[in-house]
Design an enzyme around this catalytic site. Sequence first.
Site, PDB file in Angstrom:
ATOM      1  N   THR A 126       0.850  -1.190   0.000  1.00 34.45           N
ATOM      2  CA  THR A 126       0.000   0.000   0.000  1.00 34.45           C
ATOM      3  C   THR A 126       0.882   1.235   0.000  1.00 34.45           C
ATOM      4  O   THR A 126       1.898   1.276   0.717  1.00 34.45           O
ATOM      5  CB  THR A 126      -0.983   0.099   1.198  1.00 34.45           C
ATOM      6  N   ASP A 128       0.010   3.793   1.348  1.00 36.91           N
ATOM      7  CA  ASP A 128      -0.295   4.500   2.603  1.00 36.91           C
ATOM      8  C   ASP A 128       0.677   4.166   3.742  1.00 36.91           C
ATOM      9  O   ASP A 128       0.735   4.896   4.730  1.00 36.91           O
ATOM     10  CB  ASP A 128      -1.720   4.163   3.066  1.00 36.91           C
ATOM     11  N   ARG A 163       1.606  33.235  -4.275  1.00 36.18           N
ATOM     12  CA  ARG A 163       0.318  32.703  -3.832  1.00 36.18           C
ATOM     13  C   ARG A 163       0.545  31.464  -2.962  1.00 36.18           C
ATOM     14  O   ARG A 163       1.621  30.872  -2.977  1.00 36.18           O
ATOM     15  CB  ARG A 163      -0.573  32.371  -5.036  1.00 36.18           C
ATOM     16  N   ARG A 172      -5.039   7.884   3.067  1.00 35.60           N
ATOM     17  CA  ARG A 172      -6.221   7.485   3.825  1.00 35.60           C
ATOM     18  C   ARG A 172      -6.149   8.047   5.257  1.00 35.60           C
ATOM     19  O   ARG A 172      -5.975   9.233   5.380  1.00 35.60           O
ATOM     20  CB  ARG A 172      -6.335   5.961   3.828  1.00 35.60           C
ATOM     21  N   GLU A 222      -5.200  13.715   2.664  1.00 33.32           N
ATOM     22  CA  GLU A 222      -6.626  13.654   2.310  1.00 33.32           C
ATOM     23  C   GLU A 222      -7.529  13.340   3.507  1.00 33.32           C
ATOM     24  O   GLU A 222      -8.700  13.697   3.519  1.00 33.32           O
ATOM     25  CB  GLU A 222      -6.850  12.593   1.223  1.00 33.32           C
ATOM     26  N   ARG A 266      -4.492  28.319  -3.992  1.00 36.04           N
ATOM     27  CA  ARG A 266      -4.978  27.337  -4.973  1.00 36.04           C
ATOM     28  C   ARG A 266      -4.589  25.927  -4.512  1.00 36.04           C
ATOM     29  O   ARG A 266      -3.689  25.766  -3.697  1.00 36.04           O
ATOM     30  CB  ARG A 266      -4.355  27.629  -6.340  1.00 36.04           C
ATOM     31  N   HIS A 272      -4.333   9.887  -7.967  1.00 38.01           N
ATOM     32  CA  HIS A 272      -3.778   8.593  -8.394  1.00 38.01           C
ATOM     33  C   HIS A 272      -2.413   8.679  -9.069  1.00 38.01           C
ATOM     34  O   HIS A 272      -1.773   7.638  -9.273  1.00 38.01           O
ATOM     35  CB  HIS A 272      -4.791   7.880  -9.301  1.00 38.01           C
ATOM     36  N   VAL A 273      -1.974   9.907  -9.384  1.00 36.65           N
ATOM     37  CA  VAL A 273      -0.607  10.066  -9.922  1.00 36.65           C
ATOM     38  C   VAL A 273       0.387   9.420  -8.945  1.00 36.65           C
ATOM     39  O   VAL A 273       1.396   8.836  -9.347  1.00 36.65           O
ATOM     40  CB  VAL A 273      -0.285  11.577 -10.082  1.00 36.65           C
ATOM     41  N   ARG A 275       0.140   6.805  -7.325  1.00 32.80           N
ATOM     42  CA  ARG A 275       0.154   5.335  -7.378  1.00 32.80           C
ATOM     43  C   ARG A 275       0.621   4.801  -8.718  1.00 32.80           C
ATOM     44  O   ARG A 275       0.809   3.596  -8.871  1.00 32.80           O
ATOM     45  CB  ARG A 275      -1.277   4.819  -7.167  1.00 32.80           C
TER      46      ARG A 275
HETATM   47  O1  F6P Z   1      -5.060   2.827  -0.089  1.00 33.18           O
HETATM   48  C1  F6P Z   1      -4.459   3.435  -1.180  1.00 33.18           C
HETATM   49  C2  F6P Z   1      -5.261   4.631  -1.627  1.00 33.18           C
HETATM   50  O2  F6P Z   1      -4.600   5.211  -2.730  1.00 33.18           O
HETATM   51  C3  F6P Z   1      -5.524   5.676  -0.545  1.00 33.18           C
HETATM   52  O3  F6P Z   1      -4.433   6.516  -0.305  1.00 33.18           O
HETATM   53  C4  F6P Z   1      -6.731   6.374  -1.123  1.00 33.18           C
HETATM   54  O4  F6P Z   1      -7.522   6.966  -0.112  1.00 33.18           O
HETATM   55  C5  F6P Z   1      -7.474   5.259  -1.787  1.00 33.18           C
HETATM   56  O5  F6P Z   1      -6.546   4.236  -2.052  1.00 33.18           O
HETATM   57  C6  F6P Z   1      -8.148   5.660  -3.077  1.00 33.18           C
HETATM   58  O6  F6P Z   1      -8.860   4.576  -3.543  1.00 33.18           O
HETATM   59  P1  F6P Z   1      -9.482   4.463  -5.005  1.00 33.18           P
HETATM   60  O7  F6P Z   1      -8.352   4.265  -5.947  1.00 33.18           O
HETATM   61  O8  F6P Z   1     -10.373   3.287  -4.929  1.00 33.18           O
HETATM   62  O9  F6P Z   1     -10.180   5.747  -5.255  1.00 33.18           O
END
Ligand code: F6P
Length: 342
Positions: A126, A128, A163, A172, A222, A266, A272-273, A275
């Site tokens: 993960t 995370d 800015r 997560r 987040e 801003r 998802h970048v 990941r």
């Molecule tokens: O657990 C990995 C993760 O990328 C978290 O950081 C994020 O909250 C979640 O998955 C996002 O999930 P999905 O790709 O299903 O939107």
Amino acid sequence: MRVGVLTGGGDCPGLNAVIRAVVRKGVQQYGYDFIGFRDGWRGPMEGDTVPLDIPAVRGILPRGGTILGSSRTNPLKSEGGIRQIKENLAKHEVDALIAIGGEDTLGVAAQLADEYGIKVVGVPKTIDNDLSATDYTFGFDTAVNIATEAIDRLHTTAESHMRVLVVEVMGRHAGWIALHSGLAGGANVILIPEQRFDVAKVCAWVESRFKVRYAPIVVVAEGAMPRDGDMVLKDESLDAFGHVRLSGVGEWLAKEIERRTGKEARTTVLGHVQRGGTPSAFDRWLASRFGLHAIEAVRDGDWGKMVALRGTDIVRVPISEATAKLKTVDPAEYAEAEVFFG
Ligand code: F6P
């Protein structure tokens, strides 16, 4: 011996490196056969398989994503899900399963092993880094590097326009990505889910930065929450494991900063970048070692165990223990970074 392999949950860089290591060692040293299950637990539930042999894993070490596909399918929530898994494992003559996943995928693996006697070994992944029992999960280092590079780039544009730039990162309910990338990228404020933040204090840090003619970068996880108020969410829907889809706090915070300080603020949501793409060298190293040790655990019949990193050693721990508690940021470690705030 025929071994099934699956990757579940959110994808992360290094999954292919684990698959490659498992197959290479399993075939070359133990003479095992492999079968891939597609899309996490959906594969064994529906009997959706893919051939997995040495040619199938050639050239995948540096590739992001997973050649097996992934999903957040939860067999424990699906009527007859466990029965279907057992039937399909028997039908495909699978003797053992390697489940590569995070808290949710491995939570299912733990139950399958402990309550249903399925022969499973787990591998922690993960971005995370929130799995207890392992010092690091693979994917985390890559995500931190991507976020750090983004912060570096945002510094120069923030300075040119004077800015505030808020960067929302994933993670997560754990602040590891925010803390590591924020520290590495020289953020002026880092906000993590483990400690509710005070918007007034954030604004004071922002203003103190402007006084030295330096534009502030605010890194917010987040899952971070304001002290007075609830979690800020753009989307309230839940996934199959009952998790909310996080994101929204960055945008909310930028508006609050603008309203309270009068400075333009801003937001960049990295999403998802973090990941995607090729894994870092560290993640390739860790993922490969996890794979090698996972297939060793299969050879030893050490079911219900997960491979884990302790220092530089790979050890085995009960999957149930590893998924019982989230690994979150220690307040003392967060406090170390505060000297750089403002
Ligand atoms: O657990 C990995 C993760 O990328 C978290 O950081 C994020 O909250 C979640 O998955 C996002 O999930 P999905 O790709 O299903 O939107």
